[in-house]
Design a protein around this motif. Structure first.
Motif, PDB file in Angstrom:
ATOM      1  N   LYS A 104      52.576 -78.666 -25.052  1.00 56.17           N
ATOM      2  CA  LYS A 104      52.886 -79.663 -24.030  1.00 56.17           C
ATOM      3  C   LYS A 104      52.746 -79.031 -22.659  1.00 56.17           C
ATOM      4  O   LYS A 104      52.701 -77.797 -22.536  1.00 56.17           O
ATOM      5  N   LEU A 105      52.661 -79.855 -21.625  1.00 60.02           N
ATOM      6  CA  LEU A 105      52.682 -79.372 -20.247  1.00 60.02           C
ATOM      7  C   LEU A 105      54.066 -79.642 -19.674  1.00 60.02           C
ATOM      8  O   LEU A 105      54.550 -80.780 -19.724  1.00 60.02           O
ATOM      9  N   ASP A 106      54.717 -78.595 -19.127  1.00 60.34           N
ATOM     10  CA  ASP A 106      56.027 -78.814 -18.521  1.00 60.34           C
ATOM     11  C   ASP A 106      55.852 -79.238 -17.065  1.00 60.34           C
ATOM     12  O   ASP A 106      54.733 -79.409 -16.572  1.00 60.34           O
ATOM     13  N   LYS A 107      56.961 -79.403 -16.376  1.00 63.20           N
ATOM     14  CA  LYS A 107      56.901 -79.918 -15.003  1.00 63.20           C
ATOM     15  C   LYS A 107      56.214 -78.956 -14.043  1.00 63.20           C
ATOM     16  O   LYS A 107      55.780 -79.359 -12.958  1.00 63.20           O
ATOM     17  N   GLU A 108      56.126 -77.684 -14.425  1.00 61.60           N
ATOM     18  CA  GLU A 108      55.453 -76.705 -13.583  1.00 61.60           C
ATOM     19  C   GLU A 108      53.955 -76.628 -13.863  1.00 61.60           C
ATOM     20  O   GLU A 108      53.234 -75.888 -13.199  1.00 61.60           O
ATOM     21  N   GLY A 109      53.500 -77.363 -14.885  1.00 66.92           N
ATOM     22  CA  GLY A 109      52.090 -77.308 -15.254  1.00 66.92           C
ATOM     23  C   GLY A 109      51.763 -76.239 -16.266  1.00 66.92           C
ATOM     24  O   GLY A 109      50.581 -75.995 -16.554  1.00 66.92           O
TER      25      GLY A 109
END
Length: 419
Positions: A108-113
């Protein structure tokens, strides 16, 4: 027969049931590898005694061996789901900075990319130079610009693929006979937008005037006799063809450049004018209409990340809102001389040990590394039918060992009750 035989059998059967239960519990765990209990007999012997003095004293669990067979691959349609078809492990960096390895590719991609696993470990890969397209050899955590757009890129080269009509007369015309009127410069023209360092589009016009045998002058603007003073454009160079209509690099102006002034479209403190090279090497002069087959340039405006796709060789292709699709990284795989020596630490992760040997890093499809399947996940390799049969067998073994203890107790009671 003594109590320790039955007790060792009970302990071994109990551990076997634990392993079977753990396998069954993880029948739906992505990338899980089943384990099996391996037993060994225990024998007592006197030092220096002959072979006839050895006797068995029970059983022990020699090892709980992991089975790294391939699990089924299920298509999910999620671009960030990745399955390994063949050998290898994804390398991840755990939150404490240590390295781990996994077969679970539900990323997955987190909020930081950052590309991460479900427990927050960062997926490792080889960064790709966006200019050369070459991947580095040192793995790094994969991260993508989700919070801010990518920086604009200034155009350096325009590539033109077009055909200039071999039947065209000289642009100046002829007084005759016969009389041939001049050909307007706009007759053979096209345009393309190039980008400055701020990502602002600047139009570049290209006009072609026939000027002698197989020779064309190239202009970037039209004459303007109404201007004060009148504007009379000068050509930026010539495109010359041989007798077969093929581009002649030795006679043409190479390199042909045009100076682009961004102030025409960017009034807010624009960058300085810069040169752009025009590549006409794919142009032809055949006896057909003027036609532009392709007109491309290597600059782009800033853009936001819109999607990520991973190819079979692990190349991570990122698409942006400005129409740019480029390779950003390549997923790294690791392999071991003895995968069964890896230590399971939970969360679908293993860590290397002395028995496994050090990790050998590589790229998907190279050597004995497997290939990747994007939009799919590797299922657990647990065979539920086999595990249920094994559970019944382990249960029978547990009951039988309990029966040996019961029998030994009856024998002891008989001895105690002797008169």
């Amino acid at each position: 027969m003594a109590f320790q035989h039955g007790l060792s059998g009970l302990n071994a059967a109990s551990k076997n049931l634990d392993v079977i239960g753990h396998n069954i519990a993880n029948a739906n765990t992505t990338g899980y590898k089943s384990s099996r209990t391996e037993f060994a007999d225990m024998v007592a012997s006197s030092m220096g005694a002959g072979g006839g003095s050895n006797y068995g004293i029970g059983v022990e669990v020699a090892a709980v061996a992991q089975q790294f067979s391939q699990g089924n691959i299920t298509v999910t349609g999620n671009n960030l789901d990745v399955a390994i078809n063949g050998n290898g492990f994804f390398k991840v960096q755990q939150p404490d900075g240590s390295a781990a390895y996994t077969r679970a590719g539900n990323f997955k991609l987190d909020k930081e990319g950052d590309m991460v696993t479900n427990d927050g470990a960062q997926v490792m890969g080889f960064r790709v130079d966006t200019t050369t397209g070459i991947a580095t050899s040192e793995p790094q955590p994969l991260s993508f610009p989700t919070g801010a757009p990518i920086q604009a890129r200034q155009t350096g080269t325009v590539t033109a693929t077009l055909n200039l009509d071999a039947r065209a007369n000289d642009a100046a015309g002829s007084a005759g006979p016969p009389v041939i009127p001049p050909t307007p410069r706009s007759t053979y023209g096209t345009s393309i937008n190039v980008y400055d360092t701020q990502g602002v589009a600047v139009p570049v016009n290209l006009y072609f005037e026939k000027n002698g045998s197989n020779t064309w002058d190239v202009y970037t603007q039209l004459d303007d006799p109404t201007a004060v003073p009148p504007v009379v454009a000068a050509p930026i160079g010539q495109v010359v063809f041989d007798g077969n209509g093929v581009y002649d690099a030795t006679a043409s102006t190479v390199p042909m450049t045009v100076t682009v002034d961004p102030a025409t479209t960017n009034p807010n403190n624009p960058p300085a004018p810069w040169p752009v090279t025009i590549d006409f090497s794919s142009c032809t002069q055949f006896g057909s209409k003027f036609a532009v087959a392709d007109l491309s340039q290597d600059g782009y405006a800033s853009g936001d990340l819109t999607s990520i796709n991973i190819s079979n060789d692990g190349m991570v292709m990122a698409s942006y809102s400005n129409g740019v699709t480029r390779a950003e990284a390549q997923v790294a795989l690791a392999n071991f001389r003895n995968p069964q020596g890896l230590l399971a630490v939970g969360g679908n992760n293993w860590v290397e040990s002395f028995d496994s040997g050090p990790a050998v890093l590589g790229k998907p499809g190279d050597g004995n590394f497997g290939v990747l399947r994007s939009g799919a996940l590797e299922d657990s390799n647990v065979d539920l039918t086999a595990e249920l049969v094994n559970m019944m067998t382990a249960q029978r073994a547990y009951q039988a060992n309990a029966q040996t203890i019961k029998t030994q107790d009856q024998v002891m009671s008989t001895l105690v009750n002797l008169r």
